[in-house]
Design a protein around this motif. Structure first.
Motif, PDB file in Angstrom:
ATOM      1  N   ASP A 174       0.813  -1.258   0.114  1.00 58.94           N
ATOM      2  CA  ASP A 174       0.051  -0.080  -0.025  1.00 58.94           C
ATOM      3  C   ASP A 174       0.690   1.208   0.101  1.00 58.94           C
ATOM      4  N   SER A 175       0.461   2.189  -0.817  1.00 59.60           N
ATOM      5  CA  SER A 175       1.301   3.756  -0.640  1.00 59.60           C
ATOM      6  C   SER A 175       0.689   4.520   0.337  1.00 59.60           C
ATOM      7  N   MET A 176       1.293   5.447   0.528  1.00 61.12           N
ATOM      8  CA  MET A 176       0.847   6.432   1.884  1.00 61.12           C
ATOM      9  C   MET A 176      -0.779   6.846   1.294  1.00 61.12           C
ATOM     10  N   ALA A 177      -0.761   7.022  -0.133  1.00 58.90           N
ATOM     11  CA  ALA A 177      -1.901   7.512  -0.538  1.00 58.90           C
ATOM     12  C   ALA A 177      -3.218   6.748  -0.191  1.00 58.90           C
ATOM     13  N   ASP A 178      -2.790   5.312  -0.354  1.00 58.37           N
ATOM     14  CA  ASP A 178      -3.783   4.334  -0.166  1.00 58.37           C
ATOM     15  C   ASP A 178      -4.012   4.388   1.333  1.00 58.37           C
ATOM     16  N   ILE A 179      -3.037   4.500   2.113  1.00 55.78           N
ATOM     17  CA  ILE A 179      -3.272   4.529   3.511  1.00 55.78           C
ATOM     18  C   ILE A 179      -4.191   5.539   3.966  1.00 55.78           C
ATOM     19  N   MET A 180      -3.853   6.874   3.479  1.00 59.50           N
ATOM     20  CA  MET A 180      -4.539   7.888   3.724  1.00 59.50           C
ATOM     21  C   MET A 180      -5.986   7.888   3.477  1.00 59.50           C
ATOM     22  N   ALA A 181      -6.192   7.354   2.393  1.00 60.38           N
ATOM     23  CA  ALA A 181      -7.731   7.100   1.744  1.00 60.38           C
ATOM     24  C   ALA A 181      -8.183   6.208   2.766  1.00 60.38           C
ATOM     25  N   ALA A 182      -7.688   5.047   3.252  1.00 59.69           N
ATOM     26  CA  ALA A 182      -8.477   4.252   4.038  1.00 59.69           C
ATOM     27  C   ALA A 182      -8.823   4.622   5.368  1.00 59.69           C
ATOM     28  N   VAL A 183      -7.765   5.676   5.837  1.00 57.28           N
ATOM     29  CA  VAL A 183      -8.167   6.319   7.191  1.00 57.28           C
ATOM     30  C   VAL A 183      -9.204   7.337   6.985  1.00 57.28           C
ATOM     31  N   ALA A 184      -9.050   8.092   6.119  1.00 57.91           N
ATOM     32  CA  ALA A 184     -10.267   8.893   5.675  1.00 57.91           C
ATOM     33  C   ALA A 184     -11.342   8.333   5.717  1.00 57.91           C
ATOM     34  N   ASP A 185     -11.818   7.199   5.210  1.00 56.36           N
ATOM     35  CA  ASP A 185     -12.979   6.389   4.993  1.00 56.36           C
ATOM     36  C   ASP A 185     -13.453   6.100   6.531  1.00 56.36           C
ATOM     37  N   ARG A 186     -12.692   5.337   7.047  1.00 52.17           N
ATOM     38  CA  ARG A 186     -12.866   4.680   8.343  1.00 52.17           C
ATOM     39  C   ARG A 186     -13.249   6.024   9.360  1.00 52.17           C
ATOM     40  N   ALA A 187     -12.413   7.180   9.237  1.00 58.31           N
ATOM     41  CA  ALA A 187     -12.608   8.431  10.093  1.00 58.31           C
ATOM     42  C   ALA A 187     -14.101   8.824   9.744  1.00 58.31           C
ATOM     43  N   ALA A 188     -14.677   8.950   8.423  1.00 57.70           N
ATOM     44  CA  ALA A 188     -15.904   9.303   8.282  1.00 57.70           C
ATOM     45  C   ALA A 188     -16.863   8.526   8.732  1.00 57.70           C
ATOM     46  N   ASP A 189     -16.748   7.224   8.633  1.00 57.39           N
ATOM     47  CA  ASP A 189     -17.730   6.180   9.386  1.00 57.39           C
ATOM     48  C   ASP A 189     -17.887   6.353  10.740  1.00 57.39           C
ATOM     49  N   LEU A 190     -16.537   6.579  11.479  1.00 61.09           N
ATOM     50  CA  LEU A 190     -16.356   6.897  12.840  1.00 61.09           C
ATOM     51  C   LEU A 190     -17.067   8.512  13.365  1.00 61.09           C
ATOM     52  N   GLY A 191     -17.277   9.159  12.230  1.00 60.37           N
ATOM     53  CA  GLY A 191     -17.710  10.619  12.807  1.00 60.37           C
ATOM     54  C   GLY A 191     -16.480  11.326  13.132  1.00 60.37           C
ATOM     55  N   ARG A 192     -15.156  11.248  12.859  1.00 62.27           N
ATOM     56  CA  ARG A 192     -14.095  11.971  13.194  1.00 62.27           C
ATOM     57  C   ARG A 192     -13.633  12.720  12.182  1.00 62.27           C
ATOM     58  N   ARG A 193     -13.203  14.029  12.315  1.00 60.99           N
ATOM     59  CA  ARG A 193     -12.677  14.794  11.284  1.00 60.99           C
ATOM     60  C   ARG A 193     -11.296  14.660  11.484  1.00 60.99           C
ATOM     61  N   VAL A 194     -10.713  14.042  10.335  1.00 57.05           N
ATOM     62  CA  VAL A 194      -8.908  14.053  10.519  1.00 57.05           C
ATOM     63  C   VAL A 194      -8.232  14.842   9.695  1.00 57.05           C
ATOM     64  N   GLU A 195      -7.008  15.001  10.296  1.00 58.43           N
ATOM     65  CA  GLU A 195      -6.155  15.849   9.266  1.00 58.43           C
ATOM     66  C   GLU A 195      -4.937  14.908   9.092  1.00 58.43           C
ATOM     67  N   MET A 196      -4.183  15.007   7.855  1.00 58.18           N
ATOM     68  CA  MET A 196      -2.897  14.181   7.788  1.00 58.18           C
ATOM     69  C   MET A 196      -1.896  14.855   7.264  1.00 58.18           C
ATOM     70  N   VAL A 197      -0.627  14.520   7.878  1.00 56.59           N
ATOM     71  CA  VAL A 197       0.539  15.405   7.528  1.00 56.59           C
ATOM     72  C   VAL A 197       1.635  14.299   7.262  1.00 56.59           C
ATOM     73  N   GLN A 198       2.512  14.559   6.223  1.00 61.45           N
ATOM     74  CA  GLN A 198       3.655  13.780   6.290  1.00 61.45           C
ATOM     75  C   GLN A 198       4.845  14.706   6.115  1.00 61.45           C
ATOM     76  N   SER A 199       5.793  14.759   6.650  1.00 61.58           N
ATOM     77  CA  SER A 199       7.193  15.249   6.609  1.00 61.58           C
ATOM     78  C   SER A 199       8.473  14.249   6.842  1.00 61.58           C
ATOM     79  N   ASN A 200       9.484  14.677   6.084  1.00 62.81           N
ATOM     80  CA  ASN A 200      10.564  13.926   6.290  1.00 62.81           C
ATOM     81  C   ASN A 200      11.561  14.689   7.197  1.00 62.81           C
ATOM     82  N   ASP A 201      11.139  16.008   7.744  1.00 61.25           N
ATOM     83  CA  ASP A 201      11.774  16.799   8.495  1.00 61.25           C
ATOM     84  C   ASP A 201      11.457  16.890  10.078  1.00 61.25           C
TER      85      ASP A 201
END
Ligand code: DQA
Length: 161
Positions: free
Chosen positions: A26-53
């Protein structure tokens, strides 16, 4: 204010092609999409951030004190090295859950120490990309224990549906 800030640390932007025998396909985009879907089911607002720094990650966690109710994080290699990230997480009062795709305890010795596990509510490791979904579930339950019911709260406020 977001319910869950999801933080992806260094090299996780390379998931999918990065050592797939360890980290999965799975790519990070795949994981982010799955997290966004599940968060919507749970009624949670999510923000996602990636950094190498590391400094960006420290500032993101500092800002979460104002912007987020909880943090789900995979700080990747910084898990094993960063006192600065540990100190930033220690200042954050909401639920904090550490996740890893691989099971660090079955890997090299240097991966078996986590700077950040000791300032987390708990850790989920070794379930591949599902670790993020299990971690989200854990955060959801910790928020409920604090009296924050997500979807129920939003319906009562008339935000959705
Ligand atoms: C990781 C484990 C870390 O040791 C490693 O540096 C990573 C990924 C995981 O999710 O399995 O980059 O955090």
């Amino acid at each position: 204010m977001t319910d869950v800030l999801v933080i992806f640390g260094p090299n996780l932007n390379m998931l999918g092609t990065r050592e797939p025998e360890i980290y999965g396909a799975d790519s990070m985009a795949d994981i982010m999409a799955a997290v966004a879907d599940r968060a919507a089911d749970l009624g949670r607002r999510v923000e996602m951030v990636q950094s190498n720094d590391e400094a960006v990650l420290v500032t993101t966690i500092q800002n979460a004190r104002e912007d987020a109710a909880s943090i789900l994080f995979n700080l990747a290699a910084y898990t094993h090295t960063s006192v600065a990230l540990r100190d930033a997480l220690a200042m954050f009062d909401g639920p904090k859950v550490e996740v890893h795709l691989s099971n660090n305890d079955r890997r090299e010795d240097f991966r078996q120490a986590s700077m950040t596990a000791g300032v987390s509510d708990g850790s989920i490791v070794g379930f591949g990309s599902d670790s993020f979904l299990l971690g989200l579930e854990a955060i959801h339950r910790l928020l409920i224990r604090r009296g924050d019911n997500g979807m129920v709260r939003q319906i009562m406020n008339g935000d959705i549906g």
